[in-house]
Design a protein around this motif. Structure first.
Motif, PDB file in Angstrom:
ATOM      1  N   ARG A 186      -8.231   2.012  -0.641  1.00 11.24           N
ATOM      2  CA  ARG A 186      -8.101   0.849   0.138  1.00 11.24           C
ATOM      3  C   ARG A 186      -9.607   1.219  -1.008  1.00 11.24           C
ATOM      4  O   ARG A 186     -10.411  -0.366  -0.530  1.00 11.24           O
ATOM      5  CB  ARG A 186      -8.621   1.352   1.571  1.00 11.24           C
ATOM      6  CG  ARG A 186      -7.349   0.696   1.793  1.00 11.24           C
ATOM      7  CD  ARG A 186      -7.539   1.444   3.914  1.00 11.24           C
ATOM      8  NE  ARG A 186      -6.144   0.759   3.995  1.00 11.24           N
ATOM      9  CZ  ARG A 186      -6.483  -0.833   4.892  1.00 11.24           C
ATOM     10  NH1 ARG A 186      -7.509  -1.513   4.939  1.00 11.24           N
ATOM     11  NH2 ARG A 186      -5.601  -1.333   5.987  1.00 11.24           N
ATOM     12  N   ASP A 232       1.154   4.505   1.369  1.00  9.55           N
ATOM     13  CA  ASP A 232       0.502   4.934   2.198  1.00  9.55           C
ATOM     14  C   ASP A 232       0.548   5.943   3.330  1.00  9.55           C
ATOM     15  O   ASP A 232       1.147   6.907   3.893  1.00  9.55           O
ATOM     16  CB  ASP A 232       0.893   3.995   3.609  1.00  9.55           C
ATOM     17  CG  ASP A 232       0.405   3.915   5.216  1.00  9.55           C
ATOM     18  OD1 ASP A 232      -0.880   4.598   5.516  1.00  9.55           O
ATOM     19  OD2 ASP A 232       0.370   3.417   6.163  1.00  9.55           O
ATOM     20  N   THR A 275     -12.374  -2.015  -2.172  1.00 12.14           N
ATOM     21  CA  THR A 275     -13.429  -3.209  -1.248  1.00 12.14           C
ATOM     22  C   THR A 275     -14.578  -2.719  -1.749  1.00 12.14           C
ATOM     23  O   THR A 275     -15.645  -3.408  -1.419  1.00 12.14           O
ATOM     24  CB  THR A 275     -13.689  -1.927  -0.108  1.00 12.14           C
ATOM     25  OG1 THR A 275     -13.615  -0.401  -0.559  1.00 12.14           O
ATOM     26  CG2 THR A 275     -12.692  -2.403   1.013  1.00 12.14           C
ATOM     27  N   VAL A 313      -3.204  -5.712   3.060  1.00 18.61           N
ATOM     28  CA  VAL A 313      -2.715  -5.349   3.413  1.00 18.61           C
ATOM     29  C   VAL A 313      -0.785  -5.432   4.138  1.00 18.61           C
ATOM     30  O   VAL A 313      -1.365  -5.475   5.364  1.00 18.61           O
ATOM     31  CB  VAL A 313      -2.894  -3.584   3.850  1.00 18.61           C
ATOM     32  CG1 VAL A 313      -1.433  -2.361   3.331  1.00 18.61           C
ATOM     33  CG2 VAL A 313      -3.884  -3.140   2.946  1.00 18.61           C
ATOM     34  N   LEU A 368       0.673  -1.332  -0.376  1.00 19.79           N
ATOM     35  CA  LEU A 368      -0.296  -0.115  -0.132  1.00 19.79           C
ATOM     36  C   LEU A 368       1.083   1.173  -0.247  1.00 19.79           C
ATOM     37  O   LEU A 368       1.744   1.072   0.756  1.00 19.79           O
ATOM     38  CB  LEU A 368      -1.067  -0.053   1.326  1.00 19.79           C
ATOM     39  CG  LEU A 368      -1.613   1.205   1.359  1.00 19.79           C
ATOM     40  CD1 LEU A 368      -2.750   1.535   0.556  1.00 19.79           C
ATOM     41  CD2 LEU A 368      -2.894   1.444   2.624  1.00 19.79           C
ATOM     42  N   ARG A 373      -4.168   6.572   1.042  1.00 17.51           N
ATOM     43  CA  ARG A 373      -4.330   5.049   1.119  1.00 17.51           C
ATOM     44  C   ARG A 373      -5.816   4.782   1.544  1.00 17.51           C
ATOM     45  O   ARG A 373      -6.096   3.857   1.148  1.00 17.51           O
ATOM     46  CB  ARG A 373      -4.162   4.717   2.755  1.00 17.51           C
ATOM     47  CG  ARG A 373      -4.765   6.192   3.950  1.00 17.51           C
ATOM     48  CD  ARG A 373      -3.986   5.350   5.501  1.00 17.51           C
ATOM     49  NE  ARG A 373      -2.740   5.791   5.370  1.00 17.51           N
ATOM     50  CZ  ARG A 373      -2.619   7.456   6.339  1.00 17.51           C
ATOM     51  NH1 ARG A 373      -3.540   7.774   6.416  1.00 17.51           N
ATOM     52  NH2 ARG A 373      -1.451   7.386   6.434  1.00 17.51           N
ATOM     53  N   ASP A 374      -6.912   5.820   1.817  1.00 12.17           N
ATOM     54  CA  ASP A 374      -8.290   5.781   2.118  1.00 12.17           C
ATOM     55  C   ASP A 374      -9.071   5.313   0.544  1.00 12.17           C
ATOM     56  O   ASP A 374      -9.992   4.808   0.019  1.00 12.17           O
ATOM     57  CB  ASP A 374      -8.984   6.460   2.266  1.00 12.17           C
ATOM     58  CG  ASP A 374      -8.275   7.001   3.487  1.00 12.17           C
ATOM     59  OD1 ASP A 374      -8.128   5.971   4.585  1.00 12.17           O
ATOM     60  OD2 ASP A 374      -8.817   8.435   4.219  1.00 12.17           O
ATOM     61  N   ARG A 404       3.458  -1.720   3.988  1.00 11.85           N
ATOM     62  CA  ARG A 404       2.898  -0.154   3.717  1.00 11.85           C
ATOM     63  C   ARG A 404       4.434   0.342   3.611  1.00 11.85           C
ATOM     64  O   ARG A 404       5.689   0.406   4.270  1.00 11.85           O
ATOM     65  CB  ARG A 404       2.381  -0.195   5.505  1.00 11.85           C
ATOM     66  CG  ARG A 404       0.356  -0.347   5.710  1.00 11.85           C
ATOM     67  CD  ARG A 404       0.640   0.657   6.537  1.00 11.85           C
ATOM     68  NE  ARG A 404      -1.194  -0.452   7.297  1.00 11.85           N
ATOM     69  CZ  ARG A 404      -1.741  -0.550   6.989  1.00 11.85           C
ATOM     70  NH1 ARG A 404      -1.732   0.724   6.076  1.00 11.85           N
ATOM     71  NH2 ARG A 404      -2.600  -0.470   7.179  1.00 11.85           N
TER      72      ARG A 404
END
Length: 316
Positions: free
Chosen positions: A213, A204, A217, A225, A202, A209-210, A228
């Protein structure tokens, strides 16, 4: 008849310097004048404007009031305009000269800044470009504090800030990278569900990161993950060493990593939103002529810094 203005450019200059330094003493040292001159100028400015610009803390310096924060942006703009008028009056207005400080999202810097510096050097050699590389939230703070003229960034959290104005110059699509030894390395595209059981590397950074993700999802799988890092190139090197897959946006012109191994880029079959690349500016603040010239160069650069999508690794 034009009504007189009660304050002076000198007062504004002293005020801006004090705001940047956070104390009268430090401002006086930067300006190379007596502290009493700075204090008197700012007191007179507050009296003329009938507002308090600073909260003065004993032994803790100065804090801008809300009125002071508003004036800081306007004063910077006015002082920059005054310098342009001075240059024009002296006959040097035919060519743009002086500093421009821009912020740049840290992962965008290698893609846009080389072309920007080259274009600016060729077309506006008198402009001195200064760059602050940071992530989105830090760039927003730098804009609001007046430390940068504008920012080149992804639209990560920026659209929610009412104080900022957006100028979209490009769009990027997310893609997957895998090691060249991966079972899917011969493919050109992939669904994220095909990687559900594999570890993820990831990038990070705040907001980034959001974003990554959420992409995963949204397909109904939970990313595993395993690693990072805040470094874009470290992500690529970890993937190249077979430690997982990753999802990124900007595409390097080469598949080789710093570690000497290659990654393979795969297009995402899954539906996913584009990520805007934009120039962020303080709403209501006019840019100097030279800053606007740099913005125009960035608009022209746009997507020309990126290689074609789906580039395969080089042959050995």
């Amino acid at each position: 008849m034009t009504p007189p203005v009660g304050f002076t450019l000198v007062q504004l200059r002293y005020f801006v310097t004090a705001a940047e330094c956070g104390s009268m003493t430090a401002a006086a040292e930067r300006l190379r004048i007596a502290q009493s001159a700075v204090s008197s100028a700012i007191t007179n400015l507050e009296h003329e404007l009938r507002v308090q610009l600073f909260v003065r803390h004993r032994a803790r310096g100065l804090t801008l009031t809300s009125a002071g924060e508003r004036l800081q942006h306007q004063a910077r703009d006015l002082l920059a305009r005054a310098r342009e008028v001075e240059a024009e009056a002296r006959g040097s207005g035919g060519s743009l000269a002086g500093p421009v400080t821009l912020g740049c999202f840290v992962t965008l810097a290698p893609y846009y800044l080389p072309a920007l510096f080259a274009a600016c050097s060729a077309q506006h050699p008198g402009i001195e470009l200064n760059v602050v590389e940071a992530e989105a939230e830090q760039l927003a703070q730098a804009l609001q504090s007046g430390k940068i003229d504008f920012a080149l960034t992804y639209d990560l959290g920026m659209s929610a800030n009412p104080a900022l104005r957006r100028d979209i110059i490009d769009q990027t699509s997310a893609y997957v990278i895998i090691p060249e030894t991966h079972r899917l390395a011969g493919r050109r595209s992939v669904e994220l569900s095909e990687l559900a059981a594999e570890p993820m590397v990831l990038l990070d950074l705040p907001y980034s990161r959001d974003y990554f993700r959420a992409l995963i999802t949204a397909t109904g799988i939970a990313p595993d993950v395993r690693y990072r890092t805040q470094s874009y190139e470290t992500v690529r090197s970890l993937v190249a060493h077979g430690l997982g897959y990753s999802v990124l946006n900007q595409r390097p012109a080469t598949s080789q990593t710093y570690a000497g191994r290659d990654v393979v880029s795969l297009e995402l079959i899954d539906d996913h939103p584009h990520l805007d690349v934009m120039i962020a500016l303080m709403d209501g603040v006019r840019q100097t002529t030279r800053a606007q010239a740099v913005i125009d160069l960035l608009r022209g650069i746009g997507s020309s810094t990126k290689p074609p999508a789906g580039r395969r690794p080089r042959s050995r």
